[in-house]
Scaffold this motif. Structure first.
Motif, short mmCIF file in Angstrom:
data_model
loop_
_atom_site.label_atom_id
_atom_site.label_comp_id
_atom_site.label_asym_id
_atom_site.label_seq_id
_atom_site.Cartn_x
_atom_site.Cartn_y
_atom_site.Cartn_z
N GLN A 41 0.82 -1.21 0.00
CA GLN A 41 0.00 0.00 0.00
C GLN A 41 0.86 1.26 0.00
OE1 GLN A 41 -2.59 -0.68 3.38
NE2 GLN A 41 -4.23 -1.50 2.09
N LYS A 42 1.96 1.23 0.72
CA LYS A 42 2.87 2.39 0.73
C LYS A 42 3.47 2.60 -0.66
CE LYS A 42 4.23 2.43 5.59
NZ LYS A 42 5.35 2.27 6.56
N GLU A 43 3.83 1.50 -1.30
CA GLU A 43 4.38 1.60 -2.64
C GLU A 43 3.30 2.06 -3.62
OE1 GLU A 43 7.97 1.20 -4.95
OE2 GLU A 43 7.46 1.42 -2.84
N TRP A 44 2.07 1.65 -3.38
CA TRP A 44 0.95 2.07 -4.24
C TRP A 44 0.74 3.58 -4.12
CZ3 TRP A 44 -1.75 -1.10 -7.57
CH2 TRP A 44 -2.87 -0.54 -8.19
N LYS A 45 0.89 4.11 -2.90
CA LYS A 45 0.77 5.56 -2.71
C LYS A 45 1.85 6.30 -3.48
CE LYS A 45 -1.48 5.59 1.84
NZ LYS A 45 -1.33 5.95 3.28
N TYR A 46 3.05 5.72 -3.50
CA TYR A 46 4.14 6.32 -4.27
C TYR A 46 3.75 6.38 -5.75
CZ TYR A 46 8.43 6.41 -7.02
OH TYR A 46 9.37 6.71 -7.97
N ILE A 47 3.20 5.28 -6.26
CA ILE A 47 2.78 5.24 -7.66
C ILE A 47 1.71 6.28 -7.94
CG2 ILE A 47 1.56 3.84 -9.37
CD1 ILE A 47 2.97 1.41 -8.21
N THR A 48 0.75 6.39 -7.03
CA THR A 48 -0.33 7.37 -7.20
C THR A 48 0.21 8.79 -7.28
OG1 THR A 48 -1.87 5.93 -5.99
CG2 THR A 48 -2.47 8.25 -6.21
N LYS A 49 1.18 9.11 -6.43
CA LYS A 49 1.78 10.44 -6.45
C LYS A 49 2.52 10.70 -7.77
CE LYS A 49 2.36 11.06 -1.45
NZ LYS A 49 3.35 11.23 -0.34
N GLN A 50 3.22 9.68 -8.24
CA GLN A 50 3.94 9.81 -9.51
C GLN A 50 2.97 10.00 -10.67
OE1 GLN A 50 7.34 10.09 -9.80
NE2 GLN A 50 7.17 10.13 -7.57
N GLU A 51 1.85 9.30 -10.63
CA GLU A 51 0.83 9.45 -11.67
C GLU A 51 0.22 10.85 -11.64
OE1 GLU A 51 -0.92 4.99 -12.49
OE2 GLU A 51 -1.67 6.07 -10.75
N GLU A 52 0.04 11.38 -10.45
CA GLU A 52 -0.49 12.74 -10.33
C GLU A 52 0.48 13.76 -10.92
OE1 GLU A 52 -1.16 13.09 -6.17
OE2 GLU A 52 -3.09 12.01 -6.21
N ARG A 53 1.78 13.53 -10.72
CA ARG A 53 2.79 14.41 -11.31
C ARG A 53 2.78 14.33 -12.82
NH1 ARG A 53 8.07 13.35 -7.35
NH2 ARG A 53 7.18 14.28 -5.46
N LEU A 54 2.63 13.11 -13.34
CA LEU A 54 2.57 12.94 -14.79
C LEU A 54 1.37 13.64 -15.38
CD1 LEU A 54 3.56 9.17 -15.26
CD2 LEU A 54 4.92 11.17 -15.85
N GLU A 55 0.24 13.55 -14.67
CA GLU A 55 -0.97 14.23 -15.15
C GLU A 55 -0.80 15.74 -15.16
OE1 GLU A 55 -5.77 14.53 -14.22
OE2 GLU A 55 -4.53 13.08 -13.14
N LYS A 56 -0.20 16.28 -14.11
CA LYS A 56 0.04 17.72 -14.05
C LYS A 56 0.96 18.17 -15.17
CE LYS A 56 -0.66 18.30 -9.06
NZ LYS A 56 0.00 18.63 -7.75
N ALA A 57 2.00 17.36 -15.43
CA ALA A 57 2.93 17.68 -16.52
C ALA A 57 2.23 17.65 -17.86
CB ALA A 57 4.09 16.69 -16.51
N ALA A 58 1.34 16.66 -18.06
CA ALA A 58 0.60 16.55 -19.32
C ALA A 58 -0.34 17.74 -19.50
CB ALA A 58 -0.20 15.25 -19.35
N MET A 59 -0.92 18.20 -18.40
CA MET A 59 -1.81 19.36 -18.46
C MET A 59 -1.02 20.63 -18.76
SD MET A 59 -4.87 18.42 -18.21
CE MET A 59 -5.91 17.08 -17.67
N ARG A 60 0.18 20.75 -18.17
CA ARG A 60 1.01 21.93 -18.42
C ARG A 60 1.43 22.00 -19.88
NH1 ARG A 60 3.56 20.67 -13.45
NH2 ARG A 60 5.28 19.68 -14.59
N GLN A 61 1.69 20.84 -20.46
CA GLN A 61 2.13 20.80 -21.85
C GLN A 61 1.06 21.29 -22.81
OE1 GLN A 61 3.26 16.67 -21.97
NE2 GLN A 61 5.43 17.13 -21.81
N SER A 62 -0.20 21.18 -22.38
CA SER A 62 -1.28 21.65 -23.24
C SER A 62 -1.64 23.10 -22.95
CB SER A 62 -2.53 20.77 -23.05
OG SER A 62 -3.03 20.88 -21.73
N THR A 63 -1.02 23.68 -21.89
CA THR A 63 -1.33 25.07 -21.52
C THR A 63 -0.05 25.86 -21.25
OG1 THR A 63 -1.55 24.42 -19.19
CG2 THR A 63 -3.56 24.45 -20.52
N VAL A 64 1.01 25.60 -22.01
CA VAL A 64 2.25 26.34 -21.80
C VAL A 64 2.07 27.79 -22.24
CG1 VAL A 64 3.75 24.35 -22.04
CG2 VAL A 64 3.08 25.62 -24.08
#
Length: 280
Positions: free
Chosen positions: A15-38
């Motif tokens: 579960q702790k490792e799953w939380k790490y994955i979730t945080k990384q996925e959230e970062r990827l989503e934010k980066a993908a959103m920034r790329q569409s609104t640079v």
């Protein structure tokens, strides 16, 4: 079946490792959103350059990626396997997986994740040398087959490091879908990433037949061609092509980071599903 207290420790680690994955996925989503609104200036600059590129270049690039994916999946997997230590990677996975099964702590899970990431860093240097070398010569489109081969080599290695195969139709579909998601932007990233998760959770309603793979090849090629259009066009110009070729390790790193995260998620998901099944 594991003892209850042993299961508790494993579940906590997973579960702790799953939380790490979730945080990384959230970062990827934010980066993908920034790329569409640079910033507007960046978008205008990029759009002006891309408008000067003939439509035929984009079409050629898309066709080139389609052919590269098709050729490598149909004929090149055996060649790629000769460049990777398949037997050793499978043995390493068995040892690492056994250690995780016996100890059940997060330390072993982190080691598995770090080993997968280390191979990606190593190959980035190779893609940089390959891209810049071809860029100096003004070679753009021929580079695509070579570059695609490097990407799939890295993905195949990652799959083996987590105990998964890569040659079945459903595995090819997953690989292509992950590649599409890794270079998608904005809401499109959200949509494709959700489709990747459905494949990981085996909730995909397709039949994973070869025609599904063929259709996905086209979608992935479209995204690759659109995102790499400017870099590959520049790479095709003598002398300044080094600028375009230098983008290869950037794309490689971006794709492999996403893929490694998803394979790690898949591995954890299967571990948690097994524990849940054993407890019933």
């Amino acid at each position: 079946m594991f003892l209850k207290d042993e299961n508790s420790g494993r579940i906590t680690a997973y579960q702790k490792e799953w939380k790490y994955i979730t945080k990384q996925e959230e970062r990827l989503e934010k980066a993908a959103m920034r790329q569409s609104t640079v910033g507007p200036s960046v978008l205008v600059w990029k759009e002006k350059l891309e408008q000067k590129i003939p439509v035929k270049i984009y079409d050629n690039l898309r066709v080139a990626f389609c052919k590269a994916f098709s050729v490598i999946f149909e004929q090149g997997t055996g060649i790629i396997e000769k460049t990777i230590r398949k037997d050793q990677l499978e043995k390493d996975y068995q040892i690492q997986n056994y250690a995780i099964g016996i100890k059940g702590t997060r330390k072993e899970l982190k080691q598995l994740r770090k080993k997968a990431g280390a191979s990606g860093v190593r190959d980035m240097a190779v893609t940089a040398a390959e891209g810049i070398g071809l860029g100096v010569l003004g070679i753009g489109l021929p580079d695509i087959v070579v570059f695609t081969g490097f990407i799939l080599r890295g993905i195949y290695e990652t799959a083996l490091q987590y105990g998964f195969t890569y040659d079945a139709p459903e595995e090819k579909l997953l690989i292509l879908k992950m590649m599409e998601a890794s270079l998608s932007h904005g809401e499109e990233w959200v949509r494709v990433n959700a489709e990747v998760d459905m494949l990981l959770a085996k909730e995909w309603h397709g039949d994973h037949a070869e025609d599904d793979v063929t259709q996905q090849i086209r979608r992935t090629a479209d995204v690759f061609a659109l995102d790499m259009l400017l870099a590959k066009f520049i790479q095709g110009l003598p002398l300044i092509g080094i600028v375009g070729g230098a983008g290869n390790p950037v794309y490689y790193g971006k794709i492999l980071r996403y893929v490694q995260l998803k394979y790690h998620k898949r591995y954890l998901q299967e571990k948690l599903d097994k524990i849940s099944k054993d407890l019933k």
